[in-house]
Write a protein that holds these residues in place. Sequence first.
Motif, short mmCIF file in Angstrom:
data_model
loop_
_atom_site.label_atom_id
_atom_site.label_comp_id
_atom_site.label_asym_id
_atom_site.label_seq_id
_atom_site.Cartn_x
_atom_site.Cartn_y
_atom_site.Cartn_z
N LEU A 20 0.86 -1.17 0.00
CA LEU A 20 0.00 0.00 0.00
C LEU A 20 0.89 1.22 0.00
N VAL A 21 0.86 2.02 -1.06
CA VAL A 21 1.77 3.15 -1.15
C VAL A 21 0.98 4.42 -1.42
N PRO A 22 0.41 5.04 -0.38
CA PRO A 22 -0.34 6.27 -0.58
C PRO A 22 0.56 7.47 -0.76
N ALA A 23 1.86 7.29 -0.55
CA ALA A 23 2.76 8.42 -0.63
C ALA A 23 2.74 9.03 -2.02
N LEU A 24 2.69 10.32 -2.06
CA LEU A 24 2.77 11.05 -3.32
C LEU A 24 3.96 11.97 -3.25
N GLY A 25 4.61 12.14 -4.35
CA GLY A 25 5.74 13.04 -4.35
C GLY A 25 6.44 12.98 -5.66
N GLY A 26 7.61 13.54 -5.72
CA GLY A 26 8.28 13.58 -6.99
C GLY A 26 9.74 13.32 -6.85
N CYS A 27 10.45 13.70 -7.92
CA CYS A 27 11.87 13.52 -7.94
C CYS A 27 12.43 14.39 -9.03
N THR A 28 13.71 14.54 -9.01
CA THR A 28 14.36 15.21 -10.12
C THR A 28 14.95 14.16 -11.01
N SER A 29 15.23 14.50 -12.25
CA SER A 29 15.83 13.54 -13.16
C SER A 29 16.65 14.25 -14.20
N ALA A 30 17.39 13.48 -14.94
CA ALA A 30 18.18 14.04 -16.03
C ALA A 30 17.35 14.14 -17.28
N ALA A 31 17.66 15.08 -18.12
CA ALA A 31 17.04 15.14 -19.43
C ALA A 31 17.59 14.01 -20.25
N ALA A 32 16.82 13.55 -21.20
CA ALA A 32 17.25 12.41 -22.01
C ALA A 32 18.28 12.84 -23.03
N SER A 33 19.10 11.90 -23.41
CA SER A 33 20.03 12.11 -24.51
C SER A 33 19.28 11.87 -25.80
N ALA A 34 19.97 11.91 -26.89
CA ALA A 34 19.31 11.67 -28.17
C ALA A 34 18.68 10.30 -28.22
N ALA A 35 19.21 9.36 -27.46
CA ALA A 35 18.65 8.01 -27.42
C ALA A 35 17.47 7.92 -26.49
N GLY A 36 17.21 9.00 -25.76
CA GLY A 36 16.08 9.00 -24.84
C GLY A 36 16.42 8.43 -23.48
N LEU A 37 17.70 8.28 -23.18
CA LEU A 37 18.07 7.70 -21.90
C LEU A 37 19.03 8.61 -21.14
N ALA A 38 20.32 8.50 -21.38
CA ALA A 38 21.29 9.21 -20.57
C ALA A 38 21.22 10.71 -20.83
N ASP A 41 24.34 16.12 -21.25
CA ASP A 41 25.51 16.77 -20.68
C ASP A 41 26.04 16.08 -19.44
N GLY A 42 25.45 14.94 -19.10
CA GLY A 42 25.90 14.19 -17.94
C GLY A 42 25.44 14.75 -16.63
N LYS A 43 24.60 15.82 -16.66
CA LYS A 43 24.11 16.44 -15.42
C LYS A 43 22.62 16.22 -15.26
N ALA A 44 22.17 16.24 -14.02
CA ALA A 44 20.75 16.08 -13.75
C ALA A 44 20.02 17.39 -14.04
N HIS A 45 18.82 17.26 -14.56
CA HIS A 45 17.99 18.41 -14.85
C HIS A 45 16.67 18.26 -14.13
N ARG A 202 18.57 5.33 -11.83
CA ARG A 202 19.67 6.12 -11.29
C ARG A 202 20.77 6.33 -12.33
N GLU A 203 21.13 5.27 -13.04
CA GLU A 203 22.22 5.35 -14.01
C GLU A 203 21.85 6.21 -15.21
N ASN A 204 20.56 6.42 -15.44
CA ASN A 204 20.12 7.24 -16.56
C ASN A 204 19.63 8.62 -16.11
N GLY A 205 20.10 9.04 -14.94
CA GLY A 205 19.92 10.41 -14.52
C GLY A 205 18.77 10.70 -13.61
N CYS A 206 17.92 9.74 -13.34
CA CYS A 206 16.78 9.98 -12.46
C CYS A 206 17.26 9.99 -11.02
N GLU A 207 16.95 11.04 -10.30
CA GLU A 207 17.40 11.18 -8.93
C GLU A 207 16.31 10.90 -7.91
#
Length: 348
Positions: A20-38, A41-45, A202-207
């Motif tokens: 049961l996960v009623p928790a709501l919230g968010g996170c920061t993440s990286a913008a995707a590269s041209a491949a839609g993953l990494a 610029d290697g930085k989180a957005h 995590r490896e693809n920029g999602c924090e």
Amino acid sequence: MLTRRNFISLAALATLGAGLVPALGGCTSAAASAAGLAPADGKAHSCNEAATLDVFLFDTLVSIEAYCPESLLGQVEKRLIYFENIFSKTVAGSDVDLINNAAGDPVAVHPETADIIARALSYSEESNGLFDITIGGVVALWDFKAGIVPEEQALAEALAHVDYRAVDLDGETVRVCDPLARIDLGGIAKGYIADDIARMLRENGCESALVNLGGNTYALGRRPDGSVWNVGLQDPNEARGNAFAAVPVTDKSVVASGINERSFVQDGRTYHHLLDPATGMPADNGLASVTIVSASSLDGDACTTTAFLLGAEAGMAFIESHDGLEALFIETGGTASASSGMVTEQTR
């Protein structure tokens, strides 16, 4: 030991039910590269809105909330389907299906299958067989949806083939030496998958993200406002949806095993899916649930089973002997006990 009511009144409270996960919230993440993953610029957005994924796999609803590009969750979904197709005992041609139908012959498997089996065998060794993936033949006799209890003779015959020591792993080749033994990764697969998906994000920029695989929840990072995630904890002695506490977590997993999930009542007795590999019957030790908080969801998955089968006293000793594991035990009578480092927040 405390009654549940008195236990709830404490500030440091712990309770059950990552399902049961009623928790709501968010996170920061990286913008995707041209491949839609990494990230390019290697930085989180920062992302303004959470991307979400809801899909029914592993016989449960998988729900992911992540502040990341939707393209990344598209890759996550493919990864989830990949795991379904190699770990599921009911998918024809999966690694588990091939192993179970190999009549004792060796089977070449995917790297992840070899890895999870190696980890499972380690847990089996440590628990002296309380956790045992060769319980598949016993599990197959039970039908918790239809409310079917196995016949004694059939159960005895299946129990004769439960022994993790029959599993031989050589690199990425698996052989079950007993041709009639059947493996079942249900007691560990979701933990393995939750860890893998958290790693992928995590490896693809999602924090920050909340990964929910039924009874396994992984909280990646913090919410966008810097606060921790709060995972709602189900009361095992109440109807589904009744949470009475939440556990605050960051980069941690919450895993629950309880008699309120996959169970039925027949002739006044509750039959649940937490089976004792020595008897093939649901454990009857007065426990209603065990919830574990840990850095690894895989550890939480395997150890909830072991701790539950050990019972409240021995199970707590097991938890306290492992660094990085915290747990809450709830008994059928409502008594609760928490490990020394377990922290939760009251919700009612």
